[in-house]
Design an enzyme around this catalytic site. Structure first.
Site, short mmCIF file in Angstrom:
data_model
loop_
_atom_site.label_atom_id
_atom_site.label_comp_id
_atom_site.label_asym_id
_atom_site.label_seq_id
_atom_site.Cartn_x
_atom_site.Cartn_y
_atom_site.Cartn_z
N HIS A 276 0.65 -1.13 0.10
CA HIS A 276 -0.15 0.14 -0.03
C HIS A 276 0.57 0.95 0.13
O HIS A 276 0.31 2.47 -0.10
CB HIS A 276 -0.67 0.14 1.36
N ASP B 82 3.80 9.51 -1.10
CA ASP B 82 2.74 8.86 -1.05
C ASP B 82 1.70 7.45 -2.05
O ASP B 82 2.59 7.57 -2.85
CB ASP B 82 1.05 9.74 -0.86
#
Length: 462
Positions: free
Chosen positions: A160, A368
């Site tokens: 992730h 991110d």
């Protein structure tokens, strides 16, 4: 496909939409298919590190069609596996922050020990035709531990967070062992094409893996398939939340309290990867360079507490408080506070109302994996009068959300100019950008993410 077994560091009840992140993303597929969700209970005991069955029980409870199975961690295991290696080494390095990594050799032993213990606890719960889906950086070697115990089921892994370039990844002691463990999966998924490219370069240059066809690499006797599967949101569910009582109340309160202001919205965990100090400096630059924004634009920055036991988070907490105080002291008026800084969690059901009230969303991480706030902001907007998304080009979401205003968060002046452009953008352009963004997040929503990954896993050559 057989029963789905989800493995993650933490387990959440998929029936509770108030949960965030991974829980929300997996709730749809688990509620549709049933199955087992296995991981850490969140409880820390004072038992000896590495306690193995039957010393530590597996806690089970039923959540609709889903069985939740969790185990406790001894404090020494938690400190080495979770605080020490996962969040003290892997998190900063994977977010390109070598300067914040603590390469203590003792942490990796705890990380390996806990992954081995979790594999031992999971194995008796498995059925022969199960499909196992392991999630995130906490559990990179778990498939290798399962294979060592004789597990032959299909196993997929999804990262992730970002995967850094090979030279940064290679700074981790025993980095080759860590990445080699990924070859025990049948499928490895990444958020972005950049992450996949970093994986390809690493396994070929550092491990000597050979390409074995499109998206496949061979290392010794193991062949792994890897691909890009950008995570999405449930667009309809989030849009519906916008009209629920909690969100409507938030929207009404924001509109009434800030009727004379244009709201800029930031919603993040308090984390050094999110670029929060840079964002505040860009807002300060906006106020300096564009006097028309003074007494007009207000930044509401929510920074939810996160990993507060890690020293680096105390540093950013103090920096944020200092910056907010300085901006409000330099520019504030008796009837106008430039920055409203909130260091606590806001309930997920209230967030759509806050997003909808915003003229601009600032999603500007330094790095991110994806960043679902960007997609939630788009889903919450009024199509007739939508807000504008200002998005870091270093978020995984930037590969999909090209109609946002993309910025380099390290460039304070350029980011300030981008915010000004967003505040001044005419409604016709705002509508066109929003329409394109919304269509994109609908095409690749959370159900697409789950179905595409699991479809690729079921068809991966073995």
């Amino acid at each position: 496909m057989g029963r789905l077994v989800i493995v993650s560091n933490r387990v959440a009840d998929p029936r509770k939409t108030a949960a965030g992140g991974l829980a929300v993303a997996l709730a749809d597929v688990l509620n549709r298919t049933g199955g087992l969700w296995f991981g850490w209970s969140g409880r820390i005991t004072e038992h000896e590190a590495g306690a193995a069955p039957p010393d530590g029980p597996v806690h089970r409870q039923q959540a609709g069609p889903v069985t939740l199975a969790t185990v406790d961690l001894a404090r020494a295991d938690h400190d080495a596996y979770y605080l020490g290696y996962a969040n003290g080494v892997l998190w900063p390095v994977f977010h390109y922050r070598l300067d914040l990594a603590n390469f203590d050799a003792g942490f990796i032993a705890g990380y390996r020990r806990v992954n081995r213990m979790l594999a031992q606890r999971l194995l008796p719960l498995l059925q022969p035709d199960d499909v196992i889906w392991i999630h995130d950086y906490h559990l990179i070697p778990m498939a290798a531990e399962l294979r060592a115990l004789g597990c032959t089921q299909r196993i997929g892994f999804f990262l992730h967070i970002p995967l850094p370039p090979p030279l940064i990844l290679a700074a981790i002691p025993a980095h080759d062992w860590l990445v080699r463990a990924l070859f025990e999966h049948d499928l490895v998924g990444f958020q972005s094409e950049a992450d996949l490219a970093h994986f390809s370069r690493y396994v070929e240059t550092e491990l000597g893996a050979e390409p074995a066809g499109p998206g496949r690499w061979r290392l010794g006797e193991r062949t792994v398939r890897a691909g890009t599967f950008p995570i999405g949101i449930d667009v309809d569910e989030f849009a519906a939340l916008t009209h629920a009582p909690e969100a409507r109340d938030m929207y009404t309160r924001m509109r009434e309290e800030y009727s004379r202001r244009r709201l800029l919205i930031g919603v993040d965990r308090l984390d050094y990867s999110k670029g929060l100090p840079q964002r505040l400096r860009a807002f300060r630059e906006l106020l300096l360079r564009h006097p028309d924004t003074r007494n007009s634009a207000t930044l509401i920055q929510i920074a939810s507490p996160s990993r507060e036991s890690v020293l680096a988070y105390n540093d950013i907490l103090r920096e944020m408080e200092t910056l907010c105080g300085a901006i409000n002291g330099d520019f504030g008026e008796l009837d106008w506070m430039p920055v409203r800084y909130i260091h606590r969690t806001v309930a997920r059901k209230r967030l759509p109302g806050l997003y909808r009230a915003g003229r601009v969303a600032l999603v500007t991480p330094l790095r991110d994996g994806m960043n679902l706030v960007a997609k939630e902001f788009v889903a919450a907007q009024d199509p007739a009068d939508p807000g504008v998304l200002v998005l870091s080009r270093f978020a995984g979401a930037a590969e999909q959300l090209r109609e946002a205003i993309l910025v380099n968060p390290y460039d304070i002046e350029a980011t300030a100019q981008a915010i000004q452009a967003a505040l001044q953008m005419p409604v016709q352009e705002r509508r066109a950008r929003h329409q394109a963004l919304l269509a994109g997040i609908r095409r690749q929503d959370v159900r697409w993410w789950c179905d595409t990954f699991l479809g690729a896993l079921s068809s991966a050559p073995r």
